[in-house]
Design an enzyme around this catalytic site. Structure first.
Site, mmCIF file in Angstrom:
data_model
loop_
_atom_site.group_PDB
_atom_site.id
_atom_site.type_symbol
_atom_site.label_atom_id
_atom_site.label_comp_id
_atom_site.label_asym_id
_atom_site.label_seq_id
_atom_site.Cartn_x
_atom_site.Cartn_y
_atom_site.Cartn_z
ATOM 1 C CD GLU A 103 -3.180 0.590 0.396
ATOM 2 O OE1 GLU A 103 -2.657 1.451 -0.330
ATOM 3 O OE2 GLU A 103 -4.400 0.507 0.562
ATOM 4 C CG ASP A 104 -1.008 4.701 -1.539
ATOM 5 O OD1 ASP A 104 -1.693 4.006 -0.755
ATOM 6 O OD2 ASP A 104 -1.525 5.506 -2.344
ATOM 7 C CG ASP A 107 -5.998 8.777 6.424
ATOM 8 O OD1 ASP A 107 -6.257 8.952 7.625
ATOM 9 O OD2 ASP A 107 -6.116 9.680 5.579
ATOM 10 C CG ASP A 163 -4.742 11.019 -6.586
ATOM 11 O OD1 ASP A 163 -4.735 10.255 -5.598
ATOM 12 O OD2 ASP A 163 -5.785 11.341 -7.182
ATOM 13 N NE ARG A 169 -3.008 8.525 -9.357
ATOM 14 C CZ ARG A 169 -3.600 8.165 -8.223
ATOM 15 N NH1 ARG A 169 -2.880 7.846 -7.188
ATOM 16 N NH2 ARG A 169 -4.907 8.134 -8.132
HETATM 17 P P1 IMP Z 1 -7.784 4.755 4.696
HETATM 18 O O1 IMP Z 1 -8.815 3.791 4.207
HETATM 19 O O2 IMP Z 1 -8.404 5.878 5.486
HETATM 20 O O3 IMP Z 1 -6.657 4.093 5.453
HETATM 21 O O4 IMP Z 1 -7.193 5.490 3.432
HETATM 22 C C1 IMP Z 1 -6.342 4.878 2.556
HETATM 23 C C2 IMP Z 1 -6.394 5.503 1.177
HETATM 24 O O5 IMP Z 1 -6.762 6.874 1.198
HETATM 25 C C3 IMP Z 1 -5.008 5.460 0.552
HETATM 26 O O6 IMP Z 1 -4.805 4.255 -0.134
HETATM 27 C C4 IMP Z 1 -5.013 6.666 -0.335
HETATM 28 O O7 IMP Z 1 -5.544 6.337 -1.589
HETATM 29 C C5 IMP Z 1 -5.938 7.638 0.345
HETATM 30 N N1 IMP Z 1 -5.189 8.631 1.159
HETATM 31 C C6 IMP Z 1 -5.122 8.683 2.515
HETATM 32 N N2 IMP Z 1 -4.382 9.730 2.915
HETATM 33 C C7 IMP Z 1 -3.965 10.358 1.787
HETATM 34 C C8 IMP Z 1 -3.142 11.520 1.536
HETATM 35 O O8 IMP Z 1 -2.632 12.202 2.446
HETATM 36 N N3 IMP Z 1 -2.942 11.830 0.232
HETATM 37 C C9 IMP Z 1 -3.472 11.130 -0.811
HETATM 38 N N4 IMP Z 1 -4.248 10.043 -0.613
HETATM 39 C C10 IMP Z 1 -4.490 9.647 0.672
#
Ligand code: IMP
Length: 179
Positions: A103-104, A107, A163, A169
């Site tokens: 994963e990138d 959050d 992005d 990106r």
């Molecule tokens: P989560 O489900 O809240 O953990 O969010 C994960 C996804 O939200 C990541 O795979 C990203 O695609 C997007 N994301 C979360 N934080 C950021 C950020 O700071 N910049 C860009 N995309 C984000």
């Protein structure tokens, strides 16, 4: 280039390419130690954001692996079943295998939790999670994150695969929103 503009927002320089690559080196060392004796681990790179990280990470892996790219599609069903989650692109067998999710960023952890739940329905031997970035103050899930590159505060970032409304990106470094 210290400040950039994407759509209506400004972003300032935040994490250098050097810091990113040092973090990847550290991850690679850990993963090479842990996974070298596994039988052909399956790396699942989560599109779109993880493409750049994945390309740099797997070049450092010193064991045979298989790589697939997946997307997690969430949509509301037409009936009252609520949200349905589906992994698009999972056309390799997962049963009995060591799977490494790449994963990138994690959050809140909602995405990774859904992904692991869905993968577990395919009966892997084990699922490991590797993320380049983590926002620890936002992460609310109990799921253990095996490999974390860099921990960052709760702020919106772009670059190195991430992005803002489809822009940013391709940037080789990471930028944070200028508030
Ligand atoms: P989560 O489900 O809240 O953990 O969010 C994960 C996804 O939200 C990541 O795979 C990203 O695609 C997007 N994301 C979360 N934080 C950021 C950020 O700071 N910049 C860009 N995309 C984000």
């Amino acid at each position: 280039m210290n400040t950039i503009r994407l759509h209506d927002k400004s972003f300032k320089h935040y994490i250098t390419a050097n810091q990113i690559h040092k973090a990847i080196d550290a991850l690679a060392e850990q993963m090479n130690n842990d996974l070298k004796n596994e039988n052909l681990p399956l790396f699942l790179s989560v599109l779109n954001g993880a493409f750049m990280f994945t390309a740099d990470l797997i070049r450092k892996m010193e064991f045979d692996l298989e790589l697939s790219f997946i997307k997690l599609a969430s949509y509301s069903g037409t009936q009252s079943t609520g949200e349905v989650n589906e992994i698009i692109g999972l056309n390799t067998s997962v049963e009995g295998r060591t799977v490494v999710i790449v994963e990138d960023i994690v959050d809140t952890g909602v995405t990774i939790e859904k992904l692991v739940e869905t993968l577990n329905e395919h009966h892997p031997k084990q699922v490991k999670i590797c993320t380049l970035l983590l926002k620890p103050d936002q992460y609310k899930k109990s799921l253990y994150l095996d490999y974390v590159g860099l921990k960052i505060p709760n702020a919106f970032i772009v670059g190195y695969g991430l992005d803002y409304n489809s822009l940013g990106r391709q940037l080789p470094e990471i930028y944070v929103i200028d508030s």
